[in-house]
Motif scaffolding. Sequence first.
Motif, PDB file in Angstrom:
ATOM      1  N   SER C  12     -36.268  -7.532  -9.761  1.00  0.00           N
ATOM      2  CA  SER C  12     -35.773  -7.171  -8.439  1.00  0.00           C
ATOM      3  C   SER C  12     -35.498  -8.392  -7.578  1.00  0.00           C
ATOM      4  CB  SER C  12     -36.788  -6.257  -7.740  1.00  0.00           C
ATOM      5  OG  SER C  12     -37.952  -6.985  -7.454  1.00  0.00           O
ATOM      6  N   SER C  13     -35.992  -9.584  -8.011  1.00  0.00           N
ATOM      7  CA  SER C  13     -35.737 -10.774  -7.198  1.00  0.00           C
ATOM      8  C   SER C  13     -34.283 -11.223  -7.295  1.00  0.00           C
ATOM      9  CB  SER C  13     -36.624 -11.935  -7.639  1.00  0.00           C
ATOM     10  OG  SER C  13     -37.870 -11.464  -8.037  1.00  0.00           O
ATOM     11  N   THR C  15     -30.321 -10.575  -6.984  1.00  0.00           N
ATOM     12  CA  THR C  15     -29.397  -9.671  -6.303  1.00  0.00           C
ATOM     13  C   THR C  15     -28.088  -9.655  -7.089  1.00  0.00           C
ATOM     14  OG1 THR C  15     -30.366 -10.475  -4.277  1.00  0.00           O
ATOM     15  CG2 THR C  15     -28.400  -9.105  -4.077  1.00  0.00           C
ATOM     16  N   ALA C  17     -24.236  -8.147  -7.287  1.00  0.00           N
ATOM     17  CA  ALA C  17     -23.138  -7.430  -6.636  1.00  0.00           C
ATOM     18  C   ALA C  17     -22.023  -7.249  -7.646  1.00  0.00           C
ATOM     19  CB  ALA C  17     -22.651  -8.216  -5.425  1.00  0.00           C
ATOM     20  N   GLN C  27     -23.398 -14.978 -11.104  1.00  0.00           N
ATOM     21  CA  GLN C  27     -24.286 -14.660  -9.985  1.00  0.00           C
ATOM     22  C   GLN C  27     -25.724 -14.960 -10.360  1.00  0.00           C
ATOM     23  OE1 GLN C  27     -23.635 -10.669  -8.487  1.00  0.00           O
ATOM     24  NE2 GLN C  27     -21.420 -10.826  -8.789  1.00  0.00           N
ATOM     25  N   GLN C  31     -28.072 -17.973  -8.698  1.00  0.00           N
ATOM     26  CA  GLN C  31     -29.305 -17.624  -7.989  1.00  0.00           C
ATOM     27  C   GLN C  31     -30.501 -18.342  -8.586  1.00  0.00           C
ATOM     28  OE1 GLN C  31     -30.024 -13.381  -7.005  1.00  0.00           O
ATOM     29  NE2 GLN C  31     -27.830 -13.146  -7.377  1.00  0.00           N
ATOM     30  N   HIS C  57     -31.041  -3.318 -13.167  1.00  0.00           N
ATOM     31  CA  HIS C  57     -29.757  -3.312 -12.458  1.00  0.00           C
ATOM     32  C   HIS C  57     -28.693  -2.475 -13.155  1.00  0.00           C
ATOM     33  CE1 HIS C  57     -30.973  -6.318  -9.535  1.00  0.00           C
ATOM     34  NE2 HIS C  57     -31.557  -6.987 -10.511  1.00  0.00           N
TER      35      HIS C  57
END
Lengths: 296, 506, 137
Positions: C12-13, C15, C17, C27, C31, C57
């Motif tokens: 969950s850390s 993100t 999109a 992405q 990150q 995800h």
Amino acid sequence: MNAMLKISAGVAPLQACGICKRYDDRTALDTVDFALPEGAVLGLIGRNGAGKSTLIRALMGLIDVDAGNATVLGEPALAMSDAAKERLGYVPQDPDVLGWLRVDEMFALLRGQYPRWDQEFVEAQLARTLLPRDRALGRLSPGERQQVALIRALAVQPSLLVLDEPAAALDPVARRDLLREIALRAGESGTSVLFSTHIVSDLERVASHVAFLHQGRLLLQAPMDDLKERYARLWLPSRVAPPRIVGEISRRPQQAFGGWSLVVEQIDGHWPEATQQPGARLETLGLEDLFVEIAE
Amino acid sequence: MNALARWLQLPWYSAERVQRYFNAGMQAILLLAALLFSLLMPHDSGAHIVTLILVAASCAFNWMFVGARWLLVARDANALQLPHSHQRVASALASMATQTLLLPTVLLALLGLPALPALTLMLDMTAMALLWALATRWMVPLLGFVPAALVLLAGPAGWPSPTDPKFTLLGAELAALGLAIVTLRWRALMRADETGFASSWRKPKIFLLRGQLGMQGLSAGCATYRNPHAGVNADGASKIRLPDSTGQYDVSTLVRVLLGPPFAPRRRTGGDLRYWALGAAALLLVEFAAWLLVSPDTLRVLNAMVLLWTVMLAMFLVPALASLRLFALFGGQPAAAVALLAHLPGLGDPSDARAMLLRTTIGVAIRWLAVAVLAIVALWLLLVGAPGFVALLLVAAAILATLTGASMLAALSGARLDRGSSHDIMRRGIYFALLAVLTITSSVALIPQAVALLAMQPAATTWADQHPWIPAAFTVAWSALWVFALAQLRRHWRRFWRRAHPFLQR
Amino acid sequence: MCIVVLIHMDASSLTIAPGAPEPIYRQIVEQVRRLIAGGQLPPGELMPSVREVAGFHAINPMTVSRAYSLLEGEGLLERLRGTGMAVAQSARSARPEAERMSLIEPRLHELARAARELELPASRVLRRLDQLLENGE
């Protein structure tokens, strides 16, 4: 992984060559070449009526085509052996199937035919989705029927999973669950997946490859990450139509901008020269924008 | 002229295309047969009743499956707030009445037949047809016996036969009563909540026709493939009987279950039983009344007529429904069941699968036909006893089997359900109708007992007695039809075996 | 130098999109790079498994493993025998400022362009940026 879809014959779990299909005076498929790489999750995208279902049905050997041929798991789609059929999971667009059977009866009826049938999976899914197992399929809502059809297709532990608009009738939670299941199956069991959709966000999550079908023609077929990196929108300020440039995929006039917007492709890691023209502007595109740009 | 043509076409658009063509074809055939009867029948035998019955049947058929649907159109137009919808519906019904009531009346009058009694008889049938469509489902089997009851009562009560000019007044009174009930019922249903009925058992028949391919609405038990409620009874329970639940089925059972009704083994459900029980109760009631009212001889004739008509109707209906179902599965929108069958392991090699598909589809229809024919022969020999008819029936059954096989093979080899230049379904409907008309006219023309049955009086003469060329003409007609049916069978048989595999769709 | 907040890394850390023009694997790479460069992911910190990230995800596991492979290639992650991926010991917790600055450079360019297009005075933009950096909003 970065390689384009150049798969030697007989290896791809799903392959088509020069498929044409006409209905009366309408061309549904126009010389479509297609390959689903092993272990890939390929999202087939296109507008309503683009021919997605027809292509899938042709690939699945469910209709006679006017030209071309398709192979499923290395066998002719129109003459699959039991060995191929046992490894194939297919959910058609409108799984109105077997409304006269109860949910549990339907599973009981089919499990005997599939040696790899995973009854534990069926039980777990039925328990999780709260589907009423003693209800006739005809009495379920469209979304529930879709879920039953998906459970059926996944229970055979397919090597090749083909889903025609699987998410259309599902609620957001069930849709996310389905995407997760597709993604994990592909990653862990090596299942090759083909699914059609016009919901771009579904595709962006799980697809490793994307194919654009537009008016019966396959415009684009590429790994998902390539698509985002190698294709962009080029704004060209020009009152007259510029000559066709190398790497151009599609174009349309933009009145408000006073020029043209083109979708262009990188060739050997370089953008076309036209991007250097004065006033030209290159813009990265999300899949949805790319889809709109090409399909309009 | 253009406006007139539009007005004339308007009422038929409440039904689907297939239904429209089928109705038009049926009407043409029935009216033609009526015309033939009136021209050829001896004028003194009182057998004009056959003409009248044919004309009235055509009229009833149109109002049952096309006219009554205007209630659905009116409701939908209301719900969508379409402007001028009331006038449109009224105009359509007026046009329908002009075409199905006035036109035949004028034709009959031109032929010198009693037109006014005919008009009143047609009005009676119209009221009956609308009552049938607007009635709650459980009333439908009871309504089926109303004509028989009326015929029964006619004798003892001294009512005139419809060929009698005196029938006009009585018929008009009946029609007025029937149409008044229809009007009240229509107004009530316009405001009724369609989803508010507790079960399909309590729904008006017309709402059950919604979304169904009209012709398949002929049988409440066999809804269309596209209707997800097909094969599911009012309580949501399945009507299909699975032999056991071990998961080991023999493959032909599997194929039959996947093809669904009417090929699948059926489970007798409470709803079905209630339906048949009601029908049987009504039949017993009529029988009891008849036993009280008429002489044993007349009773025997009556029973023979009712039973024979029922079985004969079933003989034609079941193969027709089975063909329609195959057309829907293989020629219509892609049906998931066919895809499932195409990908189902264990059906053997393609020729095994083909043979299996033929056994489970055409085999079922032919078995049904054989049972029906045996029943008719037994009934006939038991109740009437003229072997000439048995020969005729066997020929008719052979042609029916051929036509059924041809039309099912056409469906299995991808003939189209919805449209196309050939209008496959309509054409096939017409072949079946032709066969039915030929069977009836031949029976009446050649077999005195059949005339007696139809006219309900001992008839000494048939057409054949009056016109010696008639038997020869019928022989030619029968042979031509059979040759044609065989040619069709051969053509579609070849097409079926030429396909890559048997579960291809359009 | 401000205080580095260590995070426990789980699926969950990250993100994700999916609709962004940037591919999902990029992405993830960006990150993780930032988190390591900023010192929030210390060496030895265990990464969530490919299955965990993909499952959480609902994204393709191949995308996740591609990102991990790239990071492994850069020397930021290392493969542990049997237990998956962890932040490499060689990935020094806090990189030199210049190196960290280079990671944010493209975004600053973007910001500057947007500010020019909107004809905003530089002082105003800088003041707001200051506020955001201070409050960690």
